[in-house]
Design an enzyme around this catalytic site. Sequence first.
Site, PDB file in Angstrom:
ATOM      1  N   PRO A  40      -9.497   9.744   3.754  1.00 50.62           N
ATOM      2  CG  PRO A  40     -10.118   8.565   5.647  1.00 50.62           C
ATOM      3  CD  PRO A  40      -9.391   9.789   5.222  1.00 50.62           C
ATOM      4  CE1 TYR A  62      -5.125   3.897   2.277  1.00 44.85           C
ATOM      5  CE2 TYR A  62      -6.355   2.085   1.287  1.00 44.85           C
ATOM      6  CZ  TYR A  62      -5.310   2.991   1.249  1.00 44.85           C
ATOM      7  OH  TYR A  62      -4.433   2.984   0.186  1.00 44.85           O
ATOM      8  CG  LEU A  63     -11.671   0.203   9.625  1.00 41.65           C
ATOM      9  CD1 LEU A  63     -12.319   1.576   9.725  1.00 41.65           C
ATOM     10  CD2 LEU A  63     -12.724  -0.844   9.326  1.00 41.65           C
ATOM     11  CD  GLN A  64      -3.551  -2.112   9.168  1.00 45.54           C
ATOM     12  OE1 GLN A  64      -2.669  -1.374   9.629  1.00 45.54           O
ATOM     13  NE2 GLN A  64      -3.309  -3.029   8.258  1.00 45.54           N
ATOM     14  CG  ASP A  65      -5.248   4.692  10.653  1.00 41.23           C
ATOM     15  OD1 ASP A  65      -5.430   5.914  10.791  1.00 41.23           O
ATOM     16  OD2 ASP A  65      -5.636   4.075   9.645  1.00 41.23           O
ATOM     17  CD  GLN A  66     -10.730   5.507   9.736  1.00 40.91           C
ATOM     18  OE1 GLN A  66     -11.851   5.879  10.091  1.00 40.91           O
ATOM     19  NE2 GLN A  66     -10.432   5.263   8.469  1.00 40.91           N
ATOM     20  CD  GLN A 101      -9.461   9.157  10.503  1.00 41.94           C
ATOM     21  OE1 GLN A 101      -8.394   9.307  11.092  1.00 41.94           O
ATOM     22  NE2 GLN A 101      -9.531   8.734   9.255  1.00 41.94           N
ATOM     23  CG  HIS A 112      -1.321   6.728   8.736  1.00 47.77           C
ATOM     24  ND1 HIS A 112      -0.538   6.844   7.617  1.00 47.77           N
ATOM     25  CD2 HIS A 112      -1.868   7.954   8.929  1.00 47.77           C
ATOM     26  CE1 HIS A 112      -0.609   8.080   7.147  1.00 47.77           C
ATOM     27  NE2 HIS A 112      -1.404   8.780   7.932  1.00 47.77           N
TER      28      HIS A 112
END
Length: 299
Positions: free
Chosen positions: A131, A227-231, A104, A253
């Site tokens: 993850p 879990y993909l939002q912040d990435q 990340q 996050h």
Amino acid sequence: MAGPRVEVDGSIMEGGGQILRVSTALSCLLGLPLRVQKIRAGRSTPGLRPQHLSGLEMIRDFCDGHLEGAEIGSTEIMFTPEKIKGGVHTADTKTAGSVCLLMQVSMPCALFAACPSELRLKGGTNAEMAPQIDYTAMVAKDMAAAAVRCIRKEIRDLYVNIQPVQETKDQAFGNGNGIIIIAETSTGCLFAGSSLGKRGVNADKVGIEAAEMLLANLRHGGAVDEYLQDQLIIFMALASGISRIKTGPVTLHTQTAIHFAEQLAKAKFTVKKSEDEEDASKDTYIIECQGIGMTNPNL
């Protein structure tokens, strides 16, 4: 690349390692000297852990930067970046620290390197509070690559080929058994639910936990899971023009990533409830960003 040193408070909002990852990646990308204080103040064991130190050292090497105060347990570091370079970069947590979190922090930098990059990451593949490698390999990398293609034409295409390396028994850390369930929508969006197996926990319960996680994300009617939002926030901040993602409730996050993307990159974000008629009965939101339009001069 010298300039005023940006002060980052590592104790606010999420209060953990994500603040360090987002701020140092943006520091590297934007050439901003950085001081991060109160690192991981919101955690039971504050300060740098081995995986955070490994990530910092890799980012330092990515841009031939200068790093001060980076030791296990440190609660303050100073980082001065230089020019981003490509090539082979190695990070070894020497613990069960997550290799997915190392990815990340490093992937945005790889997009703006002078040449293609190869990351050799050693650590845990399936670890607590991070993850799972299967999620990163089968969901996050494809969705992030799609997002890069959609929101930004100028940067290098994000092509990620994850090749697990066979390790000896005493080198393999945190590769515990888990389960991941993946669903693809008719519009090509990928969602997943995952759970780690634990000693004394029935396998059925692990599967149920993963399934419930997946169903909860699907019910929101968005395009990415929680879990993909912040990435994706850092890519939106760097993009040219306005980009949007549709998602379920915005996580802490994600709020934290937005805060530091606005502080360091000066991108402008708004978060609002979806006004689509089909979303009226759902907890669905639109994250919108006016990006800074960063380009890779090496392309």
